[in-house]
Write a protein that holds these residues in place. Structure first.
Motif, PDB file in Angstrom:
ATOM      1  N   LEU A 246      47.043 -16.093 -37.667  1.00 21.49           N
ATOM      2  CA  LEU A 246      46.252 -17.307 -37.830  1.00 21.49           C
ATOM      3  C   LEU A 246      47.113 -18.548 -37.582  1.00 21.49           C
ATOM      4  CD1 LEU A 246      43.754 -18.859 -38.476  1.00 21.49           C
ATOM      5  CD2 LEU A 246      44.126 -18.458 -40.913  1.00 21.49           C
TER       6      LEU A 246
ATOM      7  N   GLN B  64      49.625 -18.713 -35.615  1.00 20.94           N
ATOM      8  CA  GLN B  64      49.821 -18.774 -34.168  1.00 20.94           C
ATOM      9  C   GLN B  64      48.571 -19.315 -33.471  1.00 20.94           C
ATOM     10  OE1 GLN B  64      51.025 -14.922 -32.747  1.00 20.94           O
ATOM     11  NE2 GLN B  64      52.994 -14.949 -33.839  1.00 20.94           N
ATOM     12  N   ALA B  65      47.400 -18.910 -33.965  1.00 23.16           N
ATOM     13  CA  ALA B  65      46.141 -19.383 -33.375  1.00 23.16           C
ATOM     14  C   ALA B  65      46.017 -20.894 -33.492  1.00 23.16           C
ATOM     15  CB  ALA B  65      44.950 -18.696 -34.053  1.00 23.16           C
TER      16      ALA B  65
ATOM     17  N   ARG C  69      37.338 -17.567 -31.247  1.00 23.43           N
ATOM     18  CA  ARG C  69      37.729 -17.000 -32.538  1.00 23.43           C
ATOM     19  C   ARG C  69      38.732 -17.903 -33.241  1.00 23.43           C
ATOM     20  NH1 ARG C  69      40.003 -10.879 -33.940  1.00 23.43           N
ATOM     21  NH2 ARG C  69      39.475 -10.999 -36.152  1.00 23.43           N
ATOM     22  N   HIS C  70      39.619 -18.478 -32.466  1.00 19.38           N
ATOM     23  CA  HIS C  70      40.596 -19.407 -33.046  1.00 19.38           C
ATOM     24  C   HIS C  70      39.899 -20.659 -33.568  1.00 19.38           C
ATOM     25  CE1 HIS C  70      44.060 -17.600 -30.402  1.00 19.38           C
ATOM     26  NE2 HIS C  70      43.598 -16.747 -31.318  1.00 19.38           N
TER      27      HIS C  70
ATOM     28  N   LYS D  57      48.296 -22.552 -31.061  1.00 22.18           N
ATOM     29  CA  LYS D  57      47.812 -22.554 -29.674  1.00 22.18           C
ATOM     30  C   LYS D  57      46.820 -23.700 -29.454  1.00 22.18           C
ATOM     31  CE  LYS D  57      48.416 -17.616 -28.725  1.00 22.18           C
ATOM     32  NZ  LYS D  57      47.724 -16.325 -28.444  1.00 22.18           N
TER      33      LYS D  57
ATOM     34  N   ASN E 226      40.074 -20.753 -27.552  1.00 22.62           N
ATOM     35  CA  ASN E 226      39.599 -19.429 -27.943  1.00 22.62           C
ATOM     36  C   ASN E 226      38.565 -19.607 -29.061  1.00 22.62           C
ATOM     37  OD1 ASN E 226      39.633 -17.031 -29.776  1.00 22.62           O
ATOM     38  ND2 ASN E 226      41.031 -16.212 -28.227  1.00 22.62           N
TER      39      ASN E 226
END
Length: 409
Positions: free
Chosen positions: A42, A44-45, A14-15, A48, A12
């Motif tokens: 954040l 969690q990002a 944004r991540h 991931k 992602n």
């Protein structure tokens, strides 16, 4: 599409932008305020991204976070990747006088960029939808959203077909570089976890296929069993384009007097002597001195104008004060040239490296030499700003080693 590129599209944007902020600040709370995410979101990002990479990027500590070795590798690649995206958008907006867009990672999505690359590559929404396994409406929506963000038309109608605008072609170039950088980042993590591995993508011209490259590949695969190599063949201009946009890591072939693009560089590997070749039993075989008349009395099969071999062939006649004869057949395929020579008294020029394998079969023989100074340099071509992975660096060093061995034989 290879596994590592599939993983790239799981990321992602944004991540990834948030990842850079965490790496810079060393503090998730502080980074969360900058990227407009909550601290749990954040965290969690980052989690991931770590799951996609199967690697821990940060060590959690009471005072913040400390970047791991894997994290440092991937952060460096991510920074370069997002810089390529920013360059591309900046380039296409500059021509229309529009201001620079900031924080593109928070505006553009990976789905939109994937749609752009696929639609431009396929030349239609239908082809792109089949390629990606997505619906056409979803691709239309992604392209519409991307055009609204960059405020530049990216596609135009040509009857029933669509074609990319010039800004779209330029943006795709930078997006491909971005994707290549992220793919390299994933491969570096894989190499760190599993030993030197990943996939090399090597563009190869006919001159390097016969002896040199097979020798390199055989030794490479023995040394690094976790690695694989994909050989991409094609015309020089096409392969050079693939190198420039990051789809191909290296191009191996004859060195050009000047590279046609400013963003690539050549590195000489070894010099290869040129020889005149014909079939076993050719009327000129065994003749000690070839006259200009001998060279003109037989048909030649040579590659396209402008290729290094064609330039050498033309020079062979020019230094004899003779205009090169008209070619009845123009072809760069070694297979077709071999077949044609076996059908009659045709001639061609080959590098000694190419001829080495042909002579082992016993069907083609060396007719003579075009002259005392007919050599060509075999070189590797790569992007000027290319940052090779450990695997890519190992392959280059092995090529240099084998090239040095050839010089000494």
């Amino acid at each position: 599409m290879n596994k590592n590129m599939d993983q790239v599209f799981l990321l992602n944007l944004r991540h990834l932008g948030a990842l850079l902020e965490v790496a810079q600040t060393g503090n998730i709370s502080e980074a969360a305020r900058t990227v407009n995410l909550s601290q749990p979101a954040l965290a969690q990002a980052i989690g991931k991204i770590e799951r996609v990479l199967d690697a821990s990027l940060f060590e959690r500590r009471s005072a913040g976070v400390a970047i791991t070795e894997a994290g440092a590798l991937f952060v460096a690649r991510t920074r370069r990747a997002l810089d390529y995206l920013a360059q591309g958008v900046r380039h296409i907006r500059r021509g229309s006088g529009r201001p620079v867009l900031v924080r593109l990672d928070q505006r553009v999505t990976m789905s939109q960029l994937r749609a752009l690359v696929s639609v431009v590559g396929a030349g239609s929404y239908t082809g792109a939808a089949m390629q990606l396994g997505l619906s056409q409406p979803s691709l239309h929506r992604a392209m519409r959203e991307l055009q609204e963000i960059v405020e530049i038309p990216l596609l135009e109608r040509a009857g029933r077909a669509i074609r990319p605008t010039l800004p779209a072609d330029r943006l795709v170039h930078f997006v491909r570089l971005m994707l290549a950088e992220l793919r390299a980042g994933i491969e570096e993590i894989v190499s760190r976890n599993q030993g030197l591995g990943g996939t090399l993508r090597i563009g190869v011209l006919p001159v390097a296929r016969a002896y040199f490259l097979p020798k390199v590949l055989a030794e490479f695969c023995t040394r690094w069993p976790a690695a694989s190599v994909e050989i991409i063949e094609g015309p020089y201009a096409e392969l050079l384009t693939h190198v420039r946009q990051g789809d191909v890591d290296l191009l191996i072939g004859s060195q050009r007097e000047q590279v046609p693009e400013h963003d690539v560089t050549q590195q000489a590997l070894f010099d290869d002597e040129l020889v005149i070749v014909g079939r076993n039993g050719h009327p000129l075989h065994g003749k000690r001195h070839l006259s200009t008349t001998d060279l003109l009395d037989h048909h030649w099969v040579m590659p396209a104008p402008g290729t290094p071999m064609r330039v050498s062939w033309e020079r062979m006649f020019e230094i004899r004060g003779q205009t090169p004869p008209v070619l009845r057949v123009q072809c760069g395929s070694v297979t077709i040239k071999r077949g044609l020579m076996l059908e009659g008294d045709w001639l061609t020029l080959m590098s000694r490296d190419q001829f080495r394998l042909e002579s082992q079969a016993g069907q083609l023989v060396e007719i003579g030499s075009p002259g005392s100074d007919f050599w060509r340099t075999i070189a590797l071509t790569r992007r000027t700003d290319w940052r090779p992975t450990s695997l890519q660096s190992a392959f280059i060093q092995l090529m240099i080693k084998v090239a040095n061995e050839l010089r000494n034989t």
